[in-house]
Design an enzyme around this catalytic site. Structure first.
Site, PDB file in Angstrom:
ATOM      1  N   HIS A 135     -15.716  -9.759   2.044  1.00  0.00           N
ATOM      2  CA  HIS A 135     -14.622 -10.637   2.454  1.00  0.00           C
ATOM      3  C   HIS A 135     -14.735 -12.000   1.784  1.00  0.00           C
ATOM      4  CE1 HIS A 135     -12.682 -13.562   5.206  1.00  0.00           C
ATOM      5  NE2 HIS A 135     -11.739 -12.640   5.228  1.00  0.00           N
ATOM      6  N   TYR A 174      12.685 -33.835 -18.763  1.00  0.00           N
ATOM      7  CA  TYR A 174      11.223 -33.748 -18.729  1.00  0.00           C
ATOM      8  C   TYR A 174      10.690 -33.930 -17.317  1.00  0.00           C
ATOM      9  CZ  TYR A 174      11.129 -38.861 -18.345  1.00  0.00           C
ATOM     10  OH  TYR A 174      11.292 -40.148 -17.901  1.00  0.00           O
ATOM     11  N   SER A 230      14.772 -41.931 -14.260  1.00  0.00           N
ATOM     12  CA  SER A 230      13.588 -41.144 -13.922  1.00  0.00           C
ATOM     13  C   SER A 230      13.527 -41.062 -12.404  1.00  0.00           C
ATOM     14  CB  SER A 230      12.334 -41.822 -14.473  1.00  0.00           C
ATOM     15  OG  SER A 230      11.203 -41.088 -14.086  1.00  0.00           O
ATOM     16  N   LYS A 248       0.827  -1.203   0.000  1.00  0.00           N
ATOM     17  CA  LYS A 248       0.000   0.000   0.000  1.00  0.00           C
ATOM     18  C   LYS A 248       0.866   1.258   0.000  1.00  0.00           C
ATOM     19  CE  LYS A 248      -3.679  -0.421   2.266  1.00  0.00           C
ATOM     20  NZ  LYS A 248      -4.931  -0.474   2.994  1.00  0.00           N
ATOM     21  N   GLY A 297      -8.462  -8.104   4.827  1.00  0.00           N
ATOM     22  CA  GLY A 297      -9.213  -8.126   6.074  1.00  0.00           C
ATOM     23  C   GLY A 297      -8.421  -8.495   7.308  1.00  0.00           C
ATOM     24  N   ARG A 344      -3.556   2.938   8.445  1.00  0.00           N
ATOM     25  CA  ARG A 344      -3.836   1.655   7.784  1.00  0.00           C
ATOM     26  C   ARG A 344      -2.591   0.795   7.798  1.00  0.00           C
ATOM     27  NH1 ARG A 344      -6.627   5.276   4.104  1.00  0.00           N
ATOM     28  NH2 ARG A 344      -8.790   4.641   3.838  1.00  0.00           N
ATOM     29  N   ARG A 369       2.365 -47.184 -14.453  1.00  0.00           N
ATOM     30  CA  ARG A 369       2.557 -48.112 -13.319  1.00  0.00           C
ATOM     31  C   ARG A 369       1.832 -49.405 -13.650  1.00  0.00           C
ATOM     32  NH1 ARG A 369       1.706 -42.892 -10.271  1.00  0.00           N
ATOM     33  NH2 ARG A 369       3.373 -42.723  -8.709  1.00  0.00           N
ATOM     34  N   THR A 384      10.576 -39.386  -7.014  1.00  0.00           N
ATOM     35  CA  THR A 384      10.784 -38.556  -5.820  1.00  0.00           C
ATOM     36  C   THR A 384       9.796 -38.857  -4.699  1.00  0.00           C
ATOM     37  OG1 THR A 384       9.642 -36.872  -7.095  1.00  0.00           O
ATOM     38  CG2 THR A 384      12.022 -36.631  -6.849  1.00  0.00           C
ATOM     39  N   ASN A 385       8.776 -39.680  -4.979  1.00  0.00           N
ATOM     40  CA  ASN A 385       7.905 -40.092  -3.868  1.00  0.00           C
ATOM     41  C   ASN A 385       8.702 -41.008  -2.944  1.00  0.00           C
ATOM     42  OD1 ASN A 385       5.857 -38.802  -5.258  1.00  0.00           O
ATOM     43  ND2 ASN A 385       5.126 -40.672  -6.225  1.00  0.00           N
ATOM     44  N   ASP A 386       9.246 -42.073  -3.532  1.00  0.00           N
ATOM     45  CA  ASP A 386      10.037 -42.990  -2.712  1.00  0.00           C
ATOM     46  C   ASP A 386      11.342 -42.339  -2.273  1.00  0.00           C
ATOM     47  OD1 ASP A 386       8.883 -45.546  -2.097  1.00  0.00           O
ATOM     48  OD2 ASP A 386       8.670 -45.812  -4.259  1.00  0.00           O
ATOM     49  N   CYS A 444       9.232 -38.442 -12.145  1.00  0.00           N
ATOM     50  CA  CYS A 444       7.864 -38.955 -12.256  1.00  0.00           C
ATOM     51  C   CYS A 444       7.168 -39.050 -10.903  1.00  0.00           C
ATOM     52  CB  CYS A 444       7.831 -40.284 -12.988  1.00  0.00           C
ATOM     53  SG  CYS A 444       8.709 -41.590 -12.119  1.00  0.00           S
ATOM     54  N   MET A 467      -6.074  -6.790   8.981  1.00  0.00           N
ATOM     55  CA  MET A 467      -5.898  -5.725   9.960  1.00  0.00           C
ATOM     56  C   MET A 467      -6.826  -4.582   9.584  1.00  0.00           C
ATOM     57  SD  MET A 467      -1.854  -6.136  10.169  1.00  0.00           S
ATOM     58  CE  MET A 467      -1.806  -6.732   8.517  1.00  0.00           C
ATOM     59  N   ARG A 519      -3.482  -1.387  -6.271  1.00  0.00           N
ATOM     60  CA  ARG A 519      -2.637  -2.579  -6.176  1.00  0.00           C
ATOM     61  C   ARG A 519      -3.061  -3.506  -7.295  1.00  0.00           C
ATOM     62  NH1 ARG A 519      -5.501  -4.787  -0.665  1.00  0.00           N
ATOM     63  NH2 ARG A 519      -7.561  -4.982  -1.543  1.00  0.00           N
ATOM     64  N   GLU A 560      15.177 -43.781  -6.997  1.00  0.00           N
ATOM     65  CA  GLU A 560      14.243 -43.499  -5.904  1.00  0.00           C
ATOM     66  C   GLU A 560      14.764 -43.989  -4.558  1.00  0.00           C
ATOM     67  OE1 GLU A 560      10.412 -45.324  -6.764  1.00  0.00           O
ATOM     68  OE2 GLU A 560      11.348 -47.034  -7.712  1.00  0.00           O
TER      69      GLU A 560
HETATM   70  C1  PEP Z   1       7.998 -42.563  -6.908  1.00  0.00           C
HETATM   71  O1  PEP Z   1       8.374 -43.298  -5.995  1.00  0.00           O
HETATM   72  O2  PEP Z   1       8.251 -41.370  -6.962  1.00  0.00           O
HETATM   73  C2  PEP Z   1       7.181 -43.118  -7.996  1.00  0.00           C
HETATM   74  C3  PEP Z   1       6.843 -42.370  -9.024  1.00  0.00           C
HETATM   75  O3  PEP Z   1       6.737 -44.387  -7.857  1.00  0.00           O
HETATM   76  P1  PEP Z   1       5.512 -44.795  -6.941  1.00  0.00           P
HETATM   77  O4  PEP Z   1       4.795 -43.575  -6.534  1.00  0.00           O
HETATM   78  O5  PEP Z   1       4.686 -45.687  -7.779  1.00  0.00           O
HETATM   79  O6  PEP Z   1       6.186 -45.498  -5.822  1.00  0.00           O
HETATM   80 MG    MG Z   2       8.342 -45.438  -6.223  1.00  0.00          MG
END
Ligand code: PEP
Ligand code: MG
Length: 890
Positions: A465, A861, A774, A26, A105, A96, A571, A777-779, A841, A107, A349, A755
């Site tokens: 609001h 990718y 690949s 502001k 909203g 203000r 999968r 990144t989950n595992d 992935c 403050m 703004r 992984e």
């Molecule tokens: C992972 O582990 O990131 C993955 C893509 O495989 P999943 O989720 O099937 O374990």
């Molecule tokens: Mg996995």
């Protein structure tokens, strides 16, 4: 000496727009507007650094602050020719808050500061309007009393109600000067009783009280919640803006308004907003009087537009609108006041807008030549596309209209009715879709609004609001549905003779304002028009390819429709659960001999082959990464006796044997157990069958269509080079067999998921036998943190709330830890194999912040769920434009 106070207006501008970190949004924009010659009442900004100092130093101000404030105040006095606290000609100011980013909203504002029993007489004399002066005074006590002194809002309302009752008035507007004078006396008495101290009459004391309240409000619970939801660090602090008052309520040649330079719901290039004649700022949002439209074209019968009522001020405002858009090259949200026919700008703004408006404004502005294509690409938040990709109501679906309110935030939502934010949160946490129904919302409700699928209010306009916050959050919202009566105590709403209880289902259409009883069918969104245009501009600048995680034909189709450039993760285990094959899968698992497993796998082969044929057909020559079986086998195990008996019959054995086998197969830590490539290593026949299905399918589709699919076969959960060596050899052997049998060959590649931390750390070794990596990144997040992805939900929110972790690492990549492993693997892998193809992935492949990281590291990718493909395309474009990969050496 540190400069803690920055002046603006009346020929002095210490700040400018890009100083928002120091001056708050502001303050920075007030200075900017003043510097481009717009009419801004003079004032000053106390910097965000004072706020930080205040909290770092036991709530003390820097010692130079008082002098600097006094000096700045004197400058305003000179500029306007009035004096703060002067009985005859008093300067009044507004106070203000203003943080770096707007926090709607959070403050409250204090107006008319500087009024007391003496200055009110001066104001009356100067304005020639006793009623105005006493009304201003009571407004000041009311705002100051509730905002600064913490007196309950209702206690003020009660006194007004009494005054109205005593004088026989229905509306506030019917009260006369003498009535307001009595209200003021009543307020002062009540405040003294509530706080144990008389209401402060010394303007200096009032000023410092208000400044302290702004800094204090930075740490109040609702501000803390808002910051948590929007990733705003507490360390940013807020600034305080003190500005000479101008009055929109000094007669019928005065007005005040809030508007947007374009329609914030649709993005349409029209002047959009509301104003009220003879009113002060809070009247527009408070909903006591109905605000009127800006332009004649928008006025409905019975409404008087500003264009008609105040043509000169309106014309000037239209010029300001143009100047602001040209100057900021973005849609602005402005507040203005007209005092005695003269226009003053109080705020500008960048306007909050819906995803649809954001897209339209970006594309329109590029086409109008205000910005270029890359800038348009940068303007749309990738995450907001989610809203555009969401369903809307099917026009053909049957429906029962319950009521209609204002179309405050578009999108359709369906859920059970709840009447409180707490209930919304509680039921949403249990996985229920809820619609939060409130008379009106306040900042206390934001967590519940966030948890709800949609919001319905019975009071308030398009700038209420509820409307502003819902648009920002991307929640469909119908506001101001005046035909609905809400009874919180009974837990019901009634509209047009229909009574709806808490827990019953309703549907909202935030684009039309309609509310329906029950669930209404919805349809998929349109992906043409502006959406396609912007996506085209994004594709032109991005470097990262975008693929989808998909295994069913439906997902693959959706992925292509959204512009996926291949499948990054199929999968295969998801293909094992169908009714026609789960029996053979179980037989395979429960068999104790290789021969038994091979018999079962032979039955699965035709199913797998036809699955892949379909995928290859849909993906038409685009790369398809197929991951061989990954999860622990026990996930497929039968649980019920009759299922076990069925498998037993298939294998020619008995139930007791099956039960024993099932017990043998159970694992203490299945996620770290017999899964991934460990299955392929110990039971080579599984991967052999899958590889055969892939090659046979690919050759079939190649023959059928004349264009060869590009299979990329991916081995999961590799931790050691040897594991990939062994499983890759299985795949290569099958490839040679199928090529010999069919007399056809085909290009294919074999790679691995990275992984496990060990895989990342030994990526140079693994790369010797991999065609691609690949990142799973989950595992990788699970194993790097030693944090079960299935159980973390129980305590991770606490970690995030307490700032132990900045974000959920399963949603947005933990750059410091998991990211470091990705970087190590990238570097090691590419050192051994120049140009090694790299992708991601895990879920992070669809998260904009993680995509930014992928650009920086130089992956080829990202792959994400089909619905996030557009989000990823836009995020990848923004990452490229940000220059994230500029200092990459690889
Ligand atoms: C992972 O582990 O990131 C993955 C893509 O495989 P999943 O989720 O099937 O374990
Ligand atoms: Mg996995």
């Amino acid at each position: 000496m540190t400069k803690w106070v920055y002046g603006f207006g009346a020929g002095r501008n210490d700040g400018k727009a890009d100083m928002r970190n120091l001056l708050g949004g502001k303050g920075a924009n007030l200075a900017e507007m003043a510097s481009i010659g717009l009419p801004v009442p003079p004032g000053f900004t106390i910097t965000t650094e004072v706020c930080t100092y205040y909290y770092d130093n036991g709530k003390q101000y820097p010692k130079e602050l008082t002098d600097q404030v006094n000096e700045a105040l004197a400058r305003i006095e000179n500029a306007v020719g009035m004096k703060f606290g002067d009985a005859a000609n008093p300067l009044l100011v507004s106070v203000r808050s203003g943080a770096r980013v707007s926090m709607p909203g959070m403050m409250d504002t204090v107006l008319n500061l500087g009024l007391n029993d003496e200055t009110v007489l001066g104001l009356a004399k100067r304005s020639g309007d006793d009623r105005f002066a006493w009304d201003s005074y009571r407004r000041f006590i009311q705002m100051y009393g509730s905002v600064v002194l913490g007196v309950d809002h209702h206690r003020f309302e009660e006194i007004i109600e009494e005054a109205k009752h005593a004088s026989g008035a229905v509306e506030d507007t019917e009260l006369a000067a003498a009535d307001w004078q009595k209200v003021v006396a009543g307020y002062k008495e009540m405040v003294a009783e509530a706080t144990g101290k008389p209401f402060p009459l010394d303007p200096q004391e009032q000023l410092w009280g208000a400044v302290g309240a702004v800094f204090g409000s930075w740490m109040n619970p609702r501000a803390n919640t808002y910051r948590r939801l929007h990733d705003i660090p507490a360390s940013w602090g807020t600034a305080v803006n003190v500005q000479a008052m101008v009055f929109g309520n000094m007669g019928n040649d005065c007005a005040t308004g809030v508007c947007f330079t374009r329609d914030p719901s649709t993005g349409e290039n029209i002047f959009y907003g509301e104003y009220l004649i003879n009113a002060q700022g809070e009247d527009v949002v408070a909903g006591i009087r109905t605000p009127q439209p800006m332009s004649k074209a928008r006025a409905k019968p019975g409404e008087t537009s500003m264009e008609e009522a105040m043509p000169e001020a309106y014309a000037e405002l239209c010029k300001v609108r143009e100047t602001l858009e040209r100057h900021y090259t973005d849609m602005q949200d402005i507040e203005f006041t007209v005092q005695s026919n003269k226009l003053y700008m109080l705020q500008t703004r960048n306007g909050k807008r819906t995803a649809a408006a954001s897209l339209k404004v970006a594309v329109d502005m590029a086409e109008e030549g205000l910005i270029d294509h890359p800038e348009a690409v940068k303007r749309v938040a990738p995450g907001s596309l989610d809203q555009l990709l969401h369903p809307t109501l099917d026009p053909k679906a049957s429906r029962k209209v319950l009521t209609k309110g204002l179309p405050a935030s578009p999108g359709a939502a369906c859920g059970v009715v709840v009447f409180s934010a707490e209930e919304a949160e509680a039921r949403a946490n249990k996985g229920e879709a809820v619609i939060l129904v409130r008379i009106e919302t306040s900042p206390e409700d934001i967590a519940g609004m966030h948890a709800a699928k949609g919001i319905l209010t019975t009071r308030g306009g398009m700038t209420s609001h509820a409307a502003v916050v819902a648009r920002g959050m991307g929640r469909p919202c119908v506001a101001g549905a005046g035909g609905v009566v809400v009874d919180y105590a009974a837990g019901t709403l009634s509209a047009g003779g229909t009574l709806v209880h808490a827990g019953e289902t309703i549907t909202l259409d935030g684009a039309t304002g309609e509310v329906f009883l029950g669930a209404v069918a919805m349809i998929e969104p349109q992906l043409s028009g502006d959406f396609a245009t912007l996506m085209g501009w994004a594709d032109a600048v991005r470097r990262l390819k975008v693929r989808a995680n998909a295994e069913t034909p439906l997902d693959a189709d959706t992925a292509r429709k959204f512009g996926a450039e291949g499948i990054g993760l199929c999968r295969t285990e998801h293909m094992f659960f169908d009714a026609d094959r789960i029996g053979s899968v179980r037989q395979m698992i429960m068999s104790e001999t290789e021969g038994g497993r091979r018999d079962a796998l032979a039955k699965l082969l035709p199913f797998q082959r036809s699955d892949f044929v379909e995928l290859f057909r849909i993906m038409a020559g685009l790369p398809v990464t197929i991951r061989l079986l990954d999860p622990p086998l026990h996930e497929f195990l039968p649980h019920k006796d009759e299922e076990l008996a069925e498998v037993a019959a298939g294998l020619g054995t008995d139930l007791a044997t099956m039960k024993r086998r099932a017990a043998d197969l159970s694992e203490a830590n299945p996620m770290l157990g017999h899964r991934g490539c460990r299955l392929g290593v110990t039971y080579p026949e599984i991967y052999e069958m899958q590889a055969r299905a892939i090659f046979e399918a690919a050759i079939q589709v190649a023959k059928e269509t004349g264009s060869a699919p590009v299979p990329e076969i991916m081995i999961p959960l590799v931790g050691m080079k040897k594991e990939l060596e062994i499983t890759r050899a299985q795949v290569d052997k099958v490839a040679q067999e199928v090529f010999a049998e069919t007399g056809t060959t085909l290009d294919y590649s074999v790679g691995t998921m990275i992984e496990l931390p060990r895989a990342a750390l030994t990526a140079d070794k693994i790369a010797e036998v991999a065609d691609f990596f690949s990142f799973g990144t989950n595992d990788l997040t699970q194993t790097t943190f030693g944090l079960s992805r299935d159980d973390a939900g129980k305590f991770l929110p606490y970690y995030v709330e307490k700032d132990i972790l900045p974000k959920d690492p399963f949603v947005s990549i933990d750059v410091e830890g998991v990211g470091a492993l990705v970087e190590i693997a990238t570097e090691k892998g590419r050192k051994v194999k120049n140009g090694l193809k790299l992708g991601i992935c895990g879920e992070h492949g669809g998260d904009p912040a993680s995509i930014q990281f992928c650009e920086k590291v130089g992956l080829d990718y990202v792959s994400c769920s089909p619905y996030r493909v557009p989000v990823a395309r836009l995020a990848a474009a923004q990452a490229a434009l940000s220059g994230a990969g500029a200092d990459r050496t690889a």
